[in-house]
Motif scaffolding. Structure first.
Motif, PDB file in Angstrom:
ATOM      1  N   GLN A 192       0.851  -1.185   0.000  1.00 45.28           N
ATOM      2  CA  GLN A 192       0.000   0.000   0.000  1.00 45.28           C
ATOM      3  C   GLN A 192       0.888   1.236   0.000  1.00 45.28           C
ATOM      4  N   LEU A 193       0.715   2.087  -0.995  1.00 47.34           N
ATOM      5  CA  LEU A 193       1.486   3.325  -1.044  1.00 47.34           C
ATOM      6  C   LEU A 193       1.007   4.262   0.055  1.00 47.34           C
ATOM      7  N   LEU A 194       1.916   4.595   0.976  1.00 49.40           N
ATOM      8  CA  LEU A 194       1.555   5.506   2.069  1.00 49.40           C
ATOM      9  C   LEU A 194       1.794   6.956   1.664  1.00 49.40           C
ATOM     10  N   THR A 195       3.001   7.204   1.197  1.00 50.54           N
ATOM     11  CA  THR A 195       3.383   8.559   0.836  1.00 50.54           C
ATOM     12  C   THR A 195       4.689   8.505   0.055  1.00 50.54           C
ATOM     13  N   TYR A 196       5.003   9.616  -0.600  1.00 44.88           N
ATOM     14  CA  TYR A 196       6.293   9.703  -1.275  1.00 44.88           C
ATOM     15  C   TYR A 196       6.743  11.151  -1.242  1.00 44.88           C
ATOM     16  N   ILE A 197       8.035  11.336  -1.460  1.00 46.63           N
ATOM     17  CA  ILE A 197       8.589  12.677  -1.422  1.00 46.63           C
ATOM     18  C   ILE A 197       9.500  12.858  -2.614  1.00 46.63           C
ATOM     19  N   SER A 201       1.109   6.098 -13.948  1.00 53.77           N
ATOM     20  CA  SER A 201       0.828   6.933 -15.119  1.00 53.77           C
ATOM     21  C   SER A 201       2.017   7.810 -15.451  1.00 53.77           C
ATOM     22  N   GLN A 202       2.612   8.410 -14.423  1.00 53.39           N
ATOM     23  CA  GLN A 202       3.720   9.346 -14.645  1.00 53.39           C
ATOM     24  C   GLN A 202       5.037   8.823 -14.107  1.00 53.39           C
ATOM     25  N   GLY A 203       5.004   7.702 -13.449  1.00 47.63           N
ATOM     26  CA  GLY A 203       6.224   7.147 -12.880  1.00 47.63           C
ATOM     27  C   GLY A 203       6.409   7.507 -11.424  1.00 47.63           C
ATOM     28  N   ASN A 204       5.785   8.597 -10.959  1.00 46.14           N
ATOM     29  CA  ASN A 204       6.017   8.993  -9.578  1.00 46.14           C
ATOM     30  C   ASN A 204       5.161   8.194  -8.606  1.00 46.14           C
ATOM     31  N   GLU A 205       3.921   7.946  -8.912  1.00 42.22           N
ATOM     32  CA  GLU A 205       3.057   7.153  -8.031  1.00 42.22           C
ATOM     33  C   GLU A 205       2.942   5.746  -8.583  1.00 42.22           C
ATOM     34  N   GLN A 206       3.466   4.803  -7.819  1.00 44.82           N
ATOM     35  CA  GLN A 206       3.455   3.401  -8.243  1.00 44.82           C
ATOM     36  C   GLN A 206       2.486   2.656  -7.323  1.00 44.82           C
ATOM     37  N   PHE A 207       1.385   2.187  -7.895  1.00 44.94           N
ATOM     38  CA  PHE A 207       0.359   1.511  -7.118  1.00 44.94           C
ATOM     39  C   PHE A 207       0.441   0.013  -7.378  1.00 44.94           C
ATOM     40  N   PHE A 208       0.435  -0.739  -6.283  1.00 41.85           N
ATOM     41  CA  PHE A 208       0.604  -2.182  -6.385  1.00 41.85           C
ATOM     42  C   PHE A 208      -0.716  -2.934  -6.278  1.00 41.85           C
ATOM     43  N   GLY A 209      -0.748  -4.075  -6.932  1.00 42.66           N
ATOM     44  CA  GLY A 209      -1.864  -4.990  -6.800  1.00 42.66           C
ATOM     45  C   GLY A 209      -1.673  -5.896  -5.591  1.00 42.66           C
ATOM     46  N   PRO A 210      -2.625  -6.804  -5.340  1.00 37.32           N
ATOM     47  CA  PRO A 210      -2.547  -7.688  -4.168  1.00 37.32           C
ATOM     48  C   PRO A 210      -1.534  -8.813  -4.324  1.00 37.32           C
ATOM     49  N   GLY A 211      -1.083  -9.032  -5.550  1.00 39.07           N
ATOM     50  CA  GLY A 211      -0.073 -10.064  -5.772  1.00 39.07           C
ATOM     51  C   GLY A 211      -0.644 -11.426  -6.123  1.00 39.07           C
ATOM     52  N   THR A 212       0.201 -12.236  -6.726  1.00 36.83           N
ATOM     53  CA  THR A 212      -0.097 -13.651  -6.984  1.00 36.83           C
ATOM     54  C   THR A 212       0.921 -14.462  -6.211  1.00 36.83           C
ATOM     55  N   ARG A 213       0.423 -15.335  -5.342  1.00 34.55           N
ATOM     56  CA  ARG A 213       1.345 -16.185  -4.582  1.00 34.55           C
ATOM     57  C   ARG A 213       1.532 -17.488  -5.323  1.00 34.55           C
ATOM     58  N   LEU A 214       2.742 -17.699  -5.792  1.00 32.47           N
ATOM     59  CA  LEU A 214       3.085 -18.907  -6.544  1.00 32.47           C
ATOM     60  C   LEU A 214       3.855 -19.866  -5.645  1.00 32.47           C
ATOM     61  N   THR A 215       3.388 -21.086  -5.582  1.00 35.04           N
ATOM     62  CA  THR A 215       4.091 -22.142  -4.857  1.00 35.04           C
ATOM     63  C   THR A 215       4.513 -23.207  -5.849  1.00 35.04           C
ATOM     64  N   VAL A 216       5.793 -23.540  -5.862  1.00 32.26           N
ATOM     65  CA  VAL A 216       6.321 -24.564  -6.759  1.00 32.26           C
ATOM     66  C   VAL A 216       6.704 -25.780  -5.914  1.00 32.26           C
ATOM     67  N   LEU A 217       6.094 -26.911  -6.234  1.00 30.38           N
ATOM     68  CA  LEU A 217       6.358 -28.133  -5.465  1.00 30.38           C
ATOM     69  C   LEU A 217       7.299 -29.076  -6.214  1.00 30.38           C
ATOM     70  N   LYS A 254     -12.314   4.711  -8.856  1.00 31.15           N
ATOM     71  CA  LYS A 254     -11.468   4.103  -9.870  1.00 31.15           C
ATOM     72  C   LYS A 254     -10.958   2.776  -9.307  1.00 31.15           C
ATOM     73  N   ALA A 255     -11.075   1.709 -10.073  1.00 33.89           N
ATOM     74  CA  ALA A 255     -10.631   0.413  -9.601  1.00 33.89           C
ATOM     75  C   ALA A 255      -9.116   0.405  -9.487  1.00 33.89           C
ATOM     76  N   GLY A 256      -8.623  -0.417  -8.539  1.00 34.69           N
ATOM     77  CA  GLY A 256      -7.185  -0.516  -8.336  1.00 34.69           C
ATOM     78  C   GLY A 256      -6.565  -1.515  -9.280  1.00 34.69           C
ATOM     79  N   VAL A 257      -5.326  -1.858  -9.001  1.00 37.49           N
ATOM     80  CA  VAL A 257      -4.605  -2.839  -9.800  1.00 37.49           C
ATOM     81  C   VAL A 257      -5.132  -4.227  -9.448  1.00 37.49           C
ATOM     82  N   THR A 258      -5.445  -5.012 -10.447  1.00 41.67           N
ATOM     83  CA  THR A 258      -5.917  -6.366 -10.184  1.00 41.67           C
ATOM     84  C   THR A 258      -4.942  -7.380 -10.750  1.00 41.67           C
ATOM     85  N   GLN A 259      -4.781  -8.480 -10.012  1.00 41.07           N
ATOM     86  CA  GLN A 259      -3.886  -9.540 -10.447  1.00 41.07           C
ATOM     87  C   GLN A 259      -4.624 -10.873 -10.354  1.00 41.07           C
TER      88      GLN A 259
END
Lengths: 111, 111
Positions: free
Chosen positions: A44-49, B95-111, B1-6
């Motif tokens: 979760q992005l909290l803040t940036y500077i 969008s501009q490189g300054n704000e990077q928003f992350f999705g919830p992730g995909t947890r991969l397990t390799v057996l 606006k919907a967030g990043v989905t994975q």
């Protein structure tokens, strides 16, 4: 070189302030970020500077940047149990369009 | 606006198989980055795409590949899976490189 360092663990009492510190090495970093990760969740992005700023305040969060020493800190005022999580510091190298993360600081908030 | 989905959120594979993970960025965002998170190595940059072009790649073997479609959705593929590929794979959109928003992730397990 690219390296971001953080202390690994911080324990605070509920209601106190928390200060999480970070050092970075890339002087060409354009933005510095703080992310929060709760168990089983993404970041979760909290803040940036922006690198030409000294301070940024956003509600309970205060970010201080000492560019000369390449030191970044995140202060959380009135820390609550819901703030318990891992906090990551990251630098953004615009020339390479990527984030370099620290190892994360685990914040534990106790009553 | 919907967030990043994975998708998918969780995946179990066996050694030698291949896997494809998907990421849909925030509407209007054209940059998608991928990161691998493991307990041992932390958060490491895999690659970044902008307008269907890979602009930067991290230090991962050629088994890791990706692509981006005209609608900015991105996929990453890992072939010939190894036990060490078990990780949380995170996608970030910007969008501009300054704000990077992350999705919830995909947890991969390799057996």
């Amino acid at each position: 070189g690219e390296d971001v360092e953080q202390s690994l663990f911080l324990s605070v009492r509920e209601g106190d302030s928390s200060v999480i510190n970070c050092t970075y090495t890339d002087s060409s970093s354009t933005y510095l970020y703080w992310y929060k990760q709760e168990p089983g969740a993404g970041l979760q992005l909290l803040t940036y500077i922006f690198s030409n700023m000294d301070m940024k305040q956003d509600q309970r969060l205060t970010v201080l940047l000492n560019k000369k020493d390449k030191h970044l800190s995140l202060r959380i005022a009135d820390t609550q149990t819901g703030d318990s999580a891992i906090y990551f510091c990251a630098e953004f190298t615009g020339g390479y369009n990527k984030l370099i993360f620290g190892a994360g600081t685990r914040l534990a908030v106790h009553p | 606006k919907a967030g990043v989905t994975q998708t998918p959120r969780y995946l179990i594979k066996t050694r030698g198989q291949q896997v494809t993970l998907s990421c849909s960025p925030i509407s209007g965002h054209r940059s998608v980055s991928w990161y691998q998170q493991t307990p041992g190595q932390g958060l490491q940059f895999l690659f970044e795409y902008f307008s269907e072009t890979q602009r930067n790649k991290g230090n991962f073997p050629g088994r890791f590949s990706g692509r981006q479609f005209s609608n900015s959705r991105s996929e990453m593929n890992v072939s010939t899976l190894e036990l060490g590929d078990s990780a949380l794979y995170l996608c970030a959109s910007s969008s501009q490189g300054n704000e990077q928003f992350f999705g919830p992730g995909t947890r991969l397990t390799v057996l």
